[in-house]
Design an enzyme around this catalytic site. Structure first.
Site, mmCIF file in Angstrom:
data_model
loop_
_atom_site.group_PDB
_atom_site.id
_atom_site.type_symbol
_atom_site.label_atom_id
_atom_site.label_comp_id
_atom_site.label_asym_id
_atom_site.label_seq_id
_atom_site.Cartn_x
_atom_site.Cartn_y
_atom_site.Cartn_z
ATOM 1 N N GLN A 163 0.257 -19.338 34.147
ATOM 2 C CA GLN A 163 0.944 -20.271 35.040
ATOM 3 C C GLN A 163 0.569 -21.715 34.712
ATOM 4 O O GLN A 163 -0.570 -22.008 34.375
ATOM 5 C CB GLN A 163 0.546 -19.951 36.486
ATOM 6 C CG GLN A 163 1.479 -20.549 37.489
ATOM 7 C CD GLN A 163 1.420 -19.822 38.822
ATOM 8 O OE1 GLN A 163 1.224 -18.617 38.855
ATOM 9 N NE2 GLN A 163 1.599 -20.541 39.893
ATOM 10 N N SER A 203 -4.409 -14.736 32.344
ATOM 11 C CA SER A 203 -4.016 -14.369 33.709
ATOM 12 C C SER A 203 -2.664 -13.657 33.702
ATOM 13 O O SER A 203 -2.538 -12.540 33.221
ATOM 14 C CB SER A 203 -4.003 -15.631 34.584
ATOM 15 O OG SER A 203 -3.692 -15.329 35.915
ATOM 16 N N LEU A 204 -1.648 -14.342 34.187
ATOM 17 C CA LEU A 204 -0.285 -13.826 34.187
ATOM 18 C C LEU A 204 0.138 -13.292 32.809
ATOM 19 O O LEU A 204 0.845 -12.289 32.689
ATOM 20 C CB LEU A 204 0.617 -14.994 34.599
ATOM 21 C CG LEU A 204 2.100 -14.896 34.325
ATOM 22 C CD1 LEU A 204 2.719 -13.895 35.262
ATOM 23 C CD2 LEU A 204 2.748 -16.255 34.487
ATOM 24 N N ARG A 248 3.478 -10.412 42.613
ATOM 25 C CA ARG A 248 2.120 -10.933 42.419
ATOM 26 C C ARG A 248 2.066 -12.413 42.801
ATOM 27 O O ARG A 248 1.164 -12.862 43.506
ATOM 28 C CB ARG A 248 1.719 -10.737 40.949
ATOM 29 C CG ARG A 248 0.339 -11.259 40.553
ATOM 30 C CD ARG A 248 0.150 -10.995 39.051
ATOM 31 N NE ARG A 248 -1.157 -11.375 38.528
ATOM 32 C CZ ARG A 248 -1.444 -12.542 37.984
ATOM 33 N NH1 ARG A 248 -0.502 -13.477 37.910
ATOM 34 N NH2 ARG A 248 -2.656 -12.794 37.507
ATOM 35 N N HIS A 278 -7.883 -16.657 41.042
ATOM 36 C CA HIS A 278 -9.042 -16.018 40.393
ATOM 37 C C HIS A 278 -10.372 -16.283 41.105
ATOM 38 O O HIS A 278 -11.389 -16.540 40.467
ATOM 39 C CB HIS A 278 -9.106 -16.404 38.911
ATOM 40 C CG HIS A 278 -7.865 -16.007 38.190
ATOM 41 N ND1 HIS A 278 -7.523 -14.690 37.999
ATOM 42 C CD2 HIS A 278 -6.848 -16.744 37.680
ATOM 43 C CE1 HIS A 278 -6.345 -14.643 37.387
ATOM 44 N NE2 HIS A 278 -5.924 -15.867 37.195
ATOM 45 N N GLN A 295 -8.165 -8.557 38.376
ATOM 46 C CA GLN A 295 -7.873 -9.822 37.690
ATOM 47 C C GLN A 295 -7.457 -10.929 38.658
ATOM 48 O O GLN A 295 -7.763 -12.096 38.448
ATOM 49 C CB GLN A 295 -6.764 -9.566 36.663
ATOM 50 C CG GLN A 295 -6.496 -10.713 35.740
ATOM 51 C CD GLN A 295 -5.017 -10.878 35.481
ATOM 52 O OE1 GLN A 295 -4.211 -10.922 36.405
ATOM 53 N NE2 GLN A 295 -4.655 -10.959 34.218
#
Length: 310
Positions: free
Chosen positions: A11, A91-92, A116, A200, A249
């Site tokens: 992101q 991440s994503l 999500r 996170h 995660q």
């Protein structure tokens, strides 16, 4: 050439028009945007190519549009027979990595990351959480500052990106305190980031719990290409571990530097960042100046990458 890894952005990399040149030139890429529209029930192509920054910035739009663009930009490489030895994402981006590895179908992945994004945004009211980038401090120093600042509230390391660049996340006052302590310890910079939620960190656990329910309804396939996962920085090759890792995660640190080092140690010498932006390329260069770094987000970068890879 040694081994090749495909990396997928997270992101913040999004921009209006991302992936358009490649979609216009390659039918296989264009088809990915159509599949995303079918999976999500809105015109993804229109949102990405002709939309506006504010709409793309909404987390539940950002996440599926970045995954869509990344998978679309990868299609010309696959057409030319270029296959990675490892895949990873920030991440994503780990969802795009799993699509590439065959673990998750593309349609399931874009539907999952839309939810999500929604759950992550809902977990902490806007204005309550914050994130800050700490530049120029050792990992242990940042961890110590977070511990000290946690007297004010929750603050934790969120991203270990590369040497001297760590992102912290948590409750706004605690993040500000941690940034102040990091500066006092000698950080070159400690700046708040323009994000809508503290990603996170443990504040996001409720989002992970909701995501777990969605993941339960998705069937996974065997992993065809080792995926280096954010949670451990190690490879995962058994699909049975994937759902748990994707849930964790959301609320634990992204170990990107460790992930890159894992691939370097396994013989990767060429990293191809696929999708919008070049953030990961910059991190790789800071981790290993000798690594070959390519990115694919438009026709110019695609053609340069093909010259090296084919």
């Amino acid at each position: 050439m040694g081994k090749v890894a495909f990396l997928f952005p997270g992101q913040g990399a999004q921009y209006v028009g991302m992936g358009k040149e490649i979609a216009d030139e390659y039918k296989s890429a264009s088809k990915v945007f159509d599949e995303a529209t079918e999976a999500l029930g809105f015109d993804v192509r229109e949102m990405i190519f002709n939309g506006d920054d504010e709409t793309l910035k909404i987390t539940e739009n950002t996440q599926p549009t970045i995954v869509t663009t990344s998978i679309a930009c990868m299609q010309p490489l696959l057409e030319k027979g270029i296959r990675p030895d490892f895949v990873a994402g920030l991440s994503l981006g780990e969802y795009a990595a799993h699509v590439t590895a065959g673990t998750i179908s593309f349609k399931d992945a874009v539907a999952l990351v839309k939810k999500r994004g929604k759950y992550m945004q809902e977990a902490v009211p806007i204005g309550v959480g914050a994130m800050a980038a700490i530049i120029g401090l050792e990992n242990n120093d940042v961890i110590e500052c977070c511990k000290e600042a946690s007297q004010v509230g929750i603050v934790e390391p969120a991203n270990f990106n590369c040497p001297g660049q760590i992102v912290v996340a948590g409750e706004k006052a605690a993040v500000e305190k941690a940034a102040e302590l990091c500066k006092a310890k000698g950080a070159k910079r400690a700046m708040l980031l323009p994000v809508s939620a503290p990603f996170h960190c443990s504040l996001l656990k409720p989002a992970g719990e909701k995501l777990a329910v969605e993941l339960d309804m998705v069937s996974l396939n065997d992993i065809k290409i080792p995926v280096v996962t954010n949670v451990t920085g190690e490879t995962v090759t058994n699909k049975d571990f994937v759902k748990d890792l994707l849930v964790k995660q959301v609320s634990t640190s992204v170990l990107l530097e460790k992930s890159i080092r894992t691939m370097l140690d396994a013989g990767v010498d060429t990293f191809v960042e696929i999708g919008p932006g070049k953030v990961l390329s910059g991190f790789v260069k800071k981790i290993d100046r000798d690594a070959k770094v390519l990115n694919v987000e438009n026709l110019e970068t695609l053609n340069k990458a093909l010259e090296v890879l084919v």
